[in-house]
Every structure is written in C-alpha cells, then in structure tokens.
Scaffold this motif. Structure first.
Motif, PDB file in Angstrom:
ATOM      1  N   TYR A  39      17.162  20.384 -11.429  1.00 16.09           N
ATOM      2  CA  TYR A  39      16.670  21.601 -12.064  1.00 16.09           C
ATOM      3  C   TYR A  39      15.192  21.481 -12.451  1.00 16.09           C
ATOM      4  O   TYR A  39      14.798  21.766 -13.580  1.00 16.09           O
ATOM      5  CB  TYR A  39      17.522  21.899 -13.301  1.00 16.09           C
ATOM      6  N   PRO A  40      14.328  21.062 -11.536  1.00 14.43           N
ATOM      7  CA  PRO A  40      12.916  20.896 -11.896  1.00 14.43           C
ATOM      8  C   PRO A  40      12.213  22.239 -12.073  1.00 14.43           C
ATOM      9  O   PRO A  40      12.516  23.221 -11.393  1.00 14.43           O
ATOM     10  CB  PRO A  40      12.345  20.143 -10.692  1.00 14.43           C
ATOM     11  N   LYS A  41      11.280  22.281 -13.001  1.00 12.48           N
ATOM     12  CA  LYS A  41      10.442  23.469 -13.189  1.00 12.48           C
ATOM     13  C   LYS A  41       9.338  23.424 -12.142  1.00 12.48           C
ATOM     14  O   LYS A  41       8.564  22.468 -12.078  1.00 12.48           O
ATOM     15  CB  LYS A  41       9.839  23.477 -14.583  1.00 12.48           C
ATOM     16  N   ASN A  69      12.597  27.716 -12.078  1.00  6.62           N
ATOM     17  CA  ASN A  69      13.208  26.403 -11.843  1.00  6.62           C
ATOM     18  C   ASN A  69      13.872  26.391 -10.472  1.00  6.62           C
ATOM     19  O   ASN A  69      14.289  27.433  -9.960  1.00  6.62           O
ATOM     20  CB  ASN A  69      14.249  26.087 -12.909  1.00  6.62           C
ATOM     21  N   GLU A 101       5.235  27.986 -13.759  1.00  6.62           N
ATOM     22  CA  GLU A 101       5.187  28.649 -15.057  1.00  6.62           C
ATOM     23  C   GLU A 101       3.819  29.304 -15.186  1.00  6.62           C
ATOM     24  O   GLU A 101       2.797  28.617 -15.138  1.00  6.62           O
ATOM     25  CB  GLU A 101       5.418  27.664 -16.203  1.00  6.62           C
ATOM     26  N   SER A 120      20.543  23.873 -16.290  1.00  8.21           N
ATOM     27  CA  SER A 120      19.516  23.370 -17.205  1.00  8.21           C
ATOM     28  C   SER A 120      19.918  22.057 -17.874  1.00  8.21           C
ATOM     29  O   SER A 120      19.063  21.324 -18.372  1.00  8.21           O
ATOM     30  CB  SER A 120      19.210  24.423 -18.272  1.00  8.21           C
TER      31      SER A 120
END
Length: 640
Positions: free
Chosen positions: A154-156, A233, A159, A121
């Motif tokens: 660490y891209p999201k 992620n 969600e 993160s």
C-alpha cells in the motif's frame, strides 16, 4: 491568487513504487512463475557458465542464452545472472526483479508459492505454501522454510494537486484526472471528481475516498474545476524474497561440520578449498575442490549441496549448505566434534594462553574423547598438552587452556588440536570404531622480544701469590623479558676459589643460576687465591637457552712476594667432586700467620725455598761430595 498558489503546488514529490525481487540459489532445471509469465531455467554450460532461459507467456515461447554477469529484461521484469556451481546437480545464483503483486495473485519460486490475500492501509496479508504445508502472515518481515520474505504494501505514490487531464502512473498502470463538476443542490454544493482507469470512469466526491482499479484515491480539495488535491496509494505489495541456506558456517583447514546426516571435512587449502562429504563412519562419499569464482564446483551427495561463499588468505572459508530432506536417507545418528583453537597472540619468549573449544555438534554422545595439542614450529608446550573427556553430549561445549612459549616472532602457525573418540555402537562400522577429529590451525601474531644481559666484573689488576683477590660480578637484565640464565666462570689453573652460596661447581667451571626480571640486577662474589705465579685468565659468560648474551675476560696478574724466608703449605682437608677445601699457611720472619679455607681444582703441596737456603744447601752438597770421593780413593789404596 488561488490559481497562483495552485500552480506552485502543481508538481508535488511523487513517491516511486519499489519493485519486487527474488534473490538466491536455484537448481537447474528450475521454474519461476510470475502470474502469467513463466521463467524456466533449462540448462547451464560447464564450459563458460552460460544459462539457457526460456520465457513462456500464454502461447508465446522465447529462448535466451544469458552469460555470467549479464541481465535479461522483458517488460517490467528482469533477470540478472551472477554465479554457477556445477556438478551432477547444478545451482545458479540469480536475481529477478518484477512488479508489485496484487490481491488474488500468486508468485512461485523454487518450491514456494506466495499468494497475496489482501492489501489495505494496514498492510498486506500473505499465504506462503510449500507442498502440503502453508502459513499466513501479516508481518512485513518473516521467514518460512528456506526463504526470507520482506513485504512493503500500500505505498503512497502521489500526494498533491493534479490538473485536469494529468496522469498518475505506476509500473504501466495509469490513473487520469478526467473531469470535475460542481452541482448546486438544496443541501448545498456537491463537488465530484472523475478519474479514468483502463477506459472506465470512477466518480469520487470531495472529502471521500475510493478504489480506482489498482489505485486508492482520496480527494481532499477541488479548486475550480481544473485542479484537485489528492492522495493516491497503490493497492499492491512489493515482495522481496531471498533464499536462506540451511547452514552457513566457517571452517579452517582440518575442521569438520555436520550437514544433515553427513560430515563435511575441510581437508586442505591450496588454490581453493578441498572438501569431502563423509558418512558417520568417516568414509568419504564425495569430494570436490571449491572456489569463490563465478564458475565453481559444487559438492553434492544424496540431497546435500555444499558451496563456497568466500575464502580468506589464511585459508579460513565460509561455506553454505542446502539440504533437501526428501532426497536424504533417513539417518538420525551423526557423530561430530567441532574443535576450535584461538589466541589473541603473544610475545616471543613470554608464556601465552591458547583457548581450545570442543563442541559436540552431532546427535549422539561421544565417550573416551582424548584431545592433544600438536605443536608446529619453534614453540614449547608449558601445560595443557593433553585432555581427556569421559563423555560429551550433543550440543555440549567444553573449553580448556593450553600454555605455550613461542621461541620466534612474526605471523606463526603454532599448532592444532587432534582428537580421538570411540564411536557409539550404532555408528560403529564393522565393530569397534575410533573417530578422528581435528581443529583449525592456531595462527597468531607474535611480537618480537629483546633478550639482553649486561655483565660487569670488578677485581684488582694485581695480587701477590697466596693472597686472596675479591672478584665482584654484577649481572643486569637489560632486555624486556625474563628468561632463565646462568652466570658461568671458567677458572684458570693455579687458582683456588672461595665460592658465593649462589655458585655450584662442575669441573673448573663455576655456575650460578639467575632469574631476573627486566631491569633487575644481582651482584655475586668470588674469592680467588692464586698459588702459582703469572697471569690468570678468568672467563665470565651469561648463557641462556637462546645463546650467550654477554661475556668478558678478567686477567689477574699474580706476583711473587718480596721479603724474608716464607713457608707456604697447601693442605687438602676435604674432598669434593671437582675441588677440595684447603688450608694455606704462610710464615714470615715477622711470625705473622694467615689461614684461609677455600676450594681448589687440584690439591697439592707447594714448596717454597728462599735464595739463602738454596746457597747453604749447595755448599753442603759440595762438601759431602768431596768427602765421598776421598773415602773411595782411600779404600782402593788399601786394597792394593
């Protein structure tokens, strides 16, 4: 109602994972390694620029021919081919798009290897190596050697709510919400969500998070056993790599630039940029004609490669250079002067300033440097034509001004600067050596000027002989610039003049120099005294270095005075180069006497005889003639 709310949130916005890329120049042959895939750039055609690409994956090998402007796609990877610079060494401009790089994986471009050490993160930790040199980075944007690297880690990617059996996918990697359970224990209910990745199942309790293969999953809420709210992620790094030339620089024709131990000279512009690579003694090592076309030549010699990036219509070119230190001879003494001349432009016939900047971009001192502005076209140097520098050290910069007077308007080339310097002893090839340098051409826009003068003459139409006539001359600058001018007056014969202090004489021409600002005027006077009758023509002109601006003619009618006997005498009293000072005396029966002092072109006595006097002298002559004849007859008679 809870189920209805969940159904509304069933399709959240899924963030798209950005691919990694490499963009830049590569030598041919060259190799790119993307984990298990190897891309070999085998050869390039000098005819149409076609690039031979070989893909190696384990024991599999495939060969492709990629033309300029085309792309080659294989799996999650693509290669696009933009440009080729060909010579004894060839460079190709390409872009390779590929997937994320995961912890423990490596990618190799040119001579650089990038290793991903960790991703979480807080970002990614990378190690970049070239030969025996390596360095670790945690920043998202950095430069190492000839490459610039940008990292997004660490891209999201998701969600929202997932329905049981629904997938989250990213670049061929699939995460599936496979099941959920609710267990009643003495400590309360335990909610567990099960995810599947590559046929392996991973349980995560609600309110906790864990890594599932290349995904990091945080479970926030379970609705029944069919819907789960998660944040996902991607445990990978998007790496964008770009090659950075050792030098990018702009030159105009005639200018030079240091590249490694060499000097690149932009010789001239004609359908491209003709350049040469020279040693410190100015000797040409290689030359080439470069263009900005997709297929162009490359200037290459001894580890230094120079290409043309772009070129403007006025010949100003942007070059890039890449230097391979391992192939360059060990030379640390280089002499070069970068000379630039510039101006914001100006106005025709108005003095303007050109700024000349001289910088020693070499590695040694230069001494006895003489600089000279060489004009081109219709321009006049007012000041600053030459400059002498006793010494200029490496990186030192000098600036001086040149004052110019353009005589034409439009887009003009006004000149350039040439320099000579004595080479240091360590660079003197074969003894005493003079190095020559040149600036860019000074190209400017010159606004047109309006040069205009108005001439006005006031004088009587008629004047009696020997009487003064006052002539008033007014000159007005009706233009928008101030240029030097002369008021000239051409005098007729038979006229003497009394001069204003502003005039000087040259033969029968009177000259008054003028300097008037735009809108200004001046009035000068002449006192003309005619001593012969008839019409006298005075010619007035306004003359400048750029021609006659205005002219006019004054015709003065000189009449004979009517009255009793008058005696007029013109007496020269002082001699001057072109005129004399005279006294004119007129005597009338009224005994009035007038005296004038003035300047005449020819000094002479002017007789004046009234009609009655002419008759008296005629009778007297007749009587004397008769007496002479009678005396002669008497003498002859006596002799006989």
């Amino acid at each position: 109602m809870a189920i209805a709310a969940v159904m509304i949130l069933l399709f959240p916005l899924i963030g798209r994972v950005g691919a990694s890329s490499f963009t830049g120049w590569m030598s041919v042959p060259g190799v790119i390694t993307l984990e298990d895939t190897i891309i070999e750039l085998r050869d390039v055609s000098f005819d149409d620029g076609s690039l031979m690409v070989v893909l190696l994956n384990g024991s599999t090998s495939n060969t492709f021919i990629v033309k300029l402007g085309e792309s080659l796609t294989f799996g999650q990877t693509s290669l696009t081919y933009f440009r080729v610079l060909a010579n004894s060494e060839s460079l190709v401009l390409i872009k390779v798009n590929f997937s994320h790089v995961f912890p423990g994986q490596n990618v190799t471009f040119v001579d650089y290897t990038i290793s991903v050490l960790s991703v979480d993160s807080s970002g990614a930790k990378l190690r970049v190596s070239k030969g025996n040199e390596s360095k670790e980075f945690t920043s998202s944007d950095f430069t190492f050697g000839d490459i610039r690297v940008k990292v997004s880690a660490y891209p999201k990617i998701f969600e929202g709510y997932l329905k049981r059996g629904q997938d989250v996918s990213a670049y061929g990697h699939i995460l599936t919400f496979s099941n959920a359970t609710v267990e009643n224990t003495t400590g309360g209910f335990i909610e567990t969500v099960f995810f599947t990745y590559k046929n392996n199942t991973y349980p995560i309790e609600v309110g906790k998070e864990a890594n599932v293969g290349v995904f990091h999953v945080k479970v926030e809420e379970l609705v029944g056993v069919d819907y789960v709210k998660v944040v996902v992620n991607f445990i990978g790094a998007s790496i964008d790599v770009e090659t950075v030339p050792d030098l990018t620089f702009m030159l105009s024709p005639g200018q030079t630039q240091k590249v490694g131990p060499y000097i690149i000279s932009y010789d001239y512009y004609f359908g491209g940029a003709t350049v040469s690579l020279r040693n410190s003694c100015g000797e040409v090592l290689r030359s080439a004609k470069l263009s900005a076309d997709p297929i162009s030549a490359l200037l290459y010699y001894g580890g230094a490669a120079v290409g043309l990036e772009s070129i403007a219509s006025n010949g100003t070119a942007t070059f890039f250079a890449m230097v391979d230190e391992t192939k360059i001879p060990s030379v640390d003494k280089v002499a070069n002067l970068l000379i630039s001349v510039s101006s914001d432009g100006g106005k025709q016939y108005v003095p303007m300033t050109a700024m000349v900047t001289v910088q020693n971009t070499g590695t040694v001192d230069l001494s006895n440097v003489s600089l000279k502005f060489v004009p081109e076209g219709d321009v006049e140097i007012l000041s600053g034509e030459e400059l002498f520098l006793q010494r200029i050290r490496p990186s030192e910069k000098k600036t001086f001004e040149v004052k110019l007077l353009p005589h034409r308007s439009g887009s003009l080339t006004l000149g350039h600067v040439e320099a000579e310097a004595v080479a240091p002893s360590e660079l003197a090839c074969g003894g005493y050596t003079v190095l020559n340098f040149r600036s860019n051409d000074l190209q400017v826009s010159i606004e047109p000027s309006n040069i205009s003068y108005e001439l006005s003459v006031e004088a009587p139409n008629q004047v009696p002989i020997y009487h003064p006539a006052l002539i008033m001359v007014t000159v007005t600058n009706t233009g928008d610039v101030s240029v030097p001018a002369n008021l000239t007056v051409a005098l007729p014969q038979g006229v003497a003049v009394g001069l204003d202090d502003a005039f000087s004489s040259r033969g029968d021409i009177m000259i008054a120099p003028l300097s008037l600002l735009s809108g200004e005027n001046v009035t000068l006077s002449l006192k003309a005294i005619p001593y012969t009758e008839g019409t006298k023509e005075f010619i007035f002109r306004i003359e400048t270095p750029f021609g006659i601006m205005d002219s006019t003619v004054l015709n003065l009618d000189v009449t004979v005075s009517q009255g009793n006997e008058t005696t007029a005498t013109v007496i020269e009293t002082t001699a001057v180069p072109s005129n004399g000072t005279v006294t004119v005396t007129e005597t009338y029966t009224t005994t009035e006497t007038q005296t004038f002092e003035t300047t005449v072109t020819n000094v002479q006595t002017v007789p004046y005889t009234p009609t009655s006097a002419k008759a008296m002298w005629g009778v007297l002559g007749f009587v004397l003639g008769a007496l002479v004849i009678i005396a002669l007859a008497w003498y002859q008679a006596k002799k006989v």
